[in-house]
Design a protein around this motif. Structure first.
Motif, mmCIF file in Angstrom:
data_model
loop_
_atom_site.group_PDB
_atom_site.id
_atom_site.type_symbol
_atom_site.label_atom_id
_atom_site.label_comp_id
_atom_site.label_asym_id
_atom_site.label_seq_id
_atom_site.Cartn_x
_atom_site.Cartn_y
_atom_site.Cartn_z
ATOM 1 N N VAL A 1 2.995 9.482 10.559
ATOM 2 C CA VAL A 1 2.290 8.871 9.432
ATOM 3 C C VAL A 1 0.842 8.676 9.857
ATOM 4 C CG1 VAL A 1 2.192 6.855 7.884
ATOM 5 C CG2 VAL A 1 4.391 7.553 8.903
ATOM 6 N N VAL B 1 3.321 12.037 6.534
ATOM 7 C CA VAL B 1 3.068 10.976 5.550
ATOM 8 C C VAL B 1 1.631 10.497 5.695
ATOM 9 C CG1 VAL B 1 3.789 8.654 4.771
ATOM 10 C CG2 VAL B 1 5.501 10.267 5.655
ATOM 11 N N SER C 1 4.003 11.356 0.598
ATOM 12 C CA SER C 1 4.518 12.551 1.274
ATOM 13 C C SER C 1 3.423 13.599 1.251
ATOM 14 C CB SER C 1 5.755 13.074 0.536
ATOM 15 O OG SER C 1 5.939 14.450 0.848
ATOM 16 N N GLN D 1 2.496 4.882 0.474
ATOM 17 C CA GLN D 1 2.578 5.928 1.494
ATOM 18 C C GLN D 1 3.017 7.198 0.780
ATOM 19 O OE1 GLN D 1 5.400 4.160 4.291
ATOM 20 N NE2 GLN D 1 3.712 3.315 5.489
ATOM 21 N N GLN E 1 -1.397 7.524 4.346
ATOM 22 C CA GLN E 1 -1.602 6.207 3.763
ATOM 23 C C GLN E 1 -3.085 5.889 3.900
ATOM 24 O OE1 GLN E 1 0.807 3.267 5.811
ATOM 25 N NE2 GLN E 1 -0.297 1.526 4.952
ATOM 26 N N GLU F 1 3.771 -0.003 2.411
ATOM 27 C CA GLU F 1 3.722 -0.966 3.512
ATOM 28 C C GLU F 1 3.391 -2.327 2.918
ATOM 29 O OE1 GLU F 1 0.884 -0.210 6.687
ATOM 30 O OE2 GLU F 1 1.485 -2.037 7.757
ATOM 31 N N GLU G 1 7.737 -2.016 11.333
ATOM 32 C CA GLU G 1 6.614 -1.492 12.107
ATOM 33 C C GLU G 1 6.370 -2.391 13.312
ATOM 34 O OE1 GLU G 1 3.102 -0.772 9.832
ATOM 35 O OE2 GLU G 1 4.107 0.601 8.456
ATOM 36 N N LYS H 1 2.871 5.969 13.751
ATOM 37 C CA LYS H 1 1.740 5.826 12.836
ATOM 38 C C LYS H 1 0.452 6.016 13.632
ATOM 39 C CE LYS H 1 1.816 3.221 9.186
ATOM 40 N NZ LYS H 1 1.752 2.029 8.289
ATOM 41 N N GLN I 1 0.840 -1.196 0.000
ATOM 42 C CA GLN I 1 0.000 0.000 0.000
ATOM 43 C C GLN I 1 0.881 1.254 0.000
ATOM 44 O OE1 GLN I 1 -2.558 0.752 3.440
ATOM 45 N NE2 GLN I 1 -4.106 1.622 2.076
ATOM 46 N N LYS J 1 9.419 6.997 13.636
ATOM 47 C CA LYS J 1 8.080 7.405 13.206
ATOM 48 C C LYS J 1 6.989 6.915 14.142
ATOM 49 C CE LYS J 1 9.234 7.207 8.319
ATOM 50 N NZ LYS J 1 8.992 6.584 7.031
ATOM 51 N N ASP K 1 3.476 1.323 15.215
ATOM 52 C CA ASP K 1 2.227 1.133 14.481
ATOM 53 C C ASP K 1 1.041 1.256 15.439
ATOM 54 O OD1 ASP K 1 0.606 0.537 12.334
ATOM 55 O OD2 ASP K 1 1.324 -1.520 12.074
ATOM 56 N N GLU L 1 -2.578 6.631 9.008
ATOM 57 C CA GLU L 1 -3.129 5.563 8.173
ATOM 58 C C GLU L 1 -4.647 5.635 8.199
ATOM 59 O OE1 GLU L 1 -1.554 1.804 9.473
ATOM 60 O OE2 GLU L 1 -2.317 2.004 11.509
#
Ligand code: C2E
Ligand code: MG
Ligand code: MG
Ligand code: MG
Length: 292
Positions: A235, A255, A49, A47, A257, A59, A150, A201, A45, A199, A180, A237
């Motif tokens: 990020v 980011v 910017s 991701q 997603q 991912e 993750e 998520k 999938q 990061k 994650d 999601e």
């Protein structure tokens, strides 16, 4: 769930649980053969910017095409794989396959992107994970800085001191680390700042309805700010529409997603998108382009 506690909860064993336990056993047996039979596949999938709209990573997400039952969701079979220990050979296959794919895109001259791979709790605690990651990076000649692992918040909090050591060893390889499903576990903020991760998520449960649920919007914003305060990239999601994307952009999320940009897809479709991105000199090739 029923299988593990079978003896302990003997007296509570209903026929309904028994049926569920049998289904699990059936899936476990089939899963055992799935790797050899090549029924497992990775989908990817994109991701994006938030600043440029470009695809900067994917991912890797596991898919199981069962010969009789069709596509079985990872949400269904990963817990069974974890309980039975099958997650170890499966997780190893995922890592190896994701790195092989990453190398294949590189060899095809496509833009370099990050490959994010989910690691299960059992895999994380397995002796020799760091050595195995090292071995696979070298076997596939993949630049460690383009690989991201993750890990969920709850699995890091299980034994935070051990987790810090493991994260440090992994981070020393030069790979990126992401937490994650952030916000769904019980993070201790004092540990969070000690985890050498790159990061956060934001879990999709806070993202998917943020344009209609004020609380979700507030939580997403607070998480973005928390991540940035700790020097982490954030990020989001579960971005399903342009309004959600606009909110995240205004809040400085790094980011994004989600289905708005693309569902998890087979490798050749990602390859085509990356080729288009190469031709467009980095201009967005996913829906974000149409909305500016
Ligand atoms: P995850 O790591 O949090 O992955 C994100 C999940 O959200 C994926 O579900 C993805 O398809 C879904 N998703 C992404 N964007 C959207 C959106 O806009 N809307 C909605 N409704 N859903 C979206 P998927 O592929 O079914 O995977 C579920 C979970 O299974 C993953 O959650 C992860 O925890 C686990 N999983 C998947 N592949 C692997 C793997 O290779 N290894 C391990 N250990 N776990 C995996
Ligand atoms: Mg994930
Ligand atoms: Mg690092
Ligand atoms: Mg997640």
């Amino acid at each position: 769930r029923a299988i593990r506690s079978e003896t302990a909860s003997y007296y509570f064993f209903s026929s309904e649980m028994n049926a569920e336990a049998q289904v699990r056993l059936g899936i476990e047996g089939d899963l055992r053969r799935a790797v050899e039979r090549k029924e497992l596949q990775l989908y990817y999938q994109p991701q994006i910017s938030v600043a440029t709209g470009a695809i900067i990573g994917v991912e890797a997400l596991l898919r199981w095409l069962h010969p009789e039952q069709g596509m079985i969701s990872p949400a269904r079979f990963i817990p069974i794989a974890e309980d039975s220990g099958l997650i170890l050979p499966i997780g190893d296959w995922v890592l190896s396959e994701a790195l092989r794919q990453s190398r294949a895109w590189q060899d095809a001259g496509l833009p370099t992107i990050t490959m994010a791979v989910n690691i299960s709790a059992v895999q994380f605690r397995q002796e020799g994970l760091v050595a195995r990651v090292t071995e696979l990076l070298s076997a596939h000649a993949v630049d460690p800085t383009t690989v991201e692992l993750e890990l969920t918040e709850s699995m890091l909090m299980q034994d935070a001191r051990v987790a810090i050591e493991l994260l440090t060893d992994l981070s020393d390889l030069g790979i990126q680390l992401a937490i994650d499903d952030f916000g769904t576990g019980y993070s201790s903020l004092s540990y969070l700042k000690q985890f050498p991760v790159d990061k956060l998520k934001v879990d999709q449960s806070f993202v998917r309805h943020l344009t209609t649920d004020k609380n979700d919007a507030v939580i997403a914003r607070a998480t973005i700010n928390l991540g940035h305060s700790l020097g982490l990239e954030v990020v989001a999601e579960g971005v399903e529409d342009v309004e959600t994307f606009a909110y995240l952009k205004a809040e400085g999320c790094d980011v994004a997603q989600g289905y708005y940009f693309g569902k998890p897809m087979p490798a050749d479709q990602v390859g085509a998108l990356l080729a288009a991105q190469r031709e467009s000199a980095g201009a967005p090739v996913l829906p974000v382009a149409a909305h500016g």
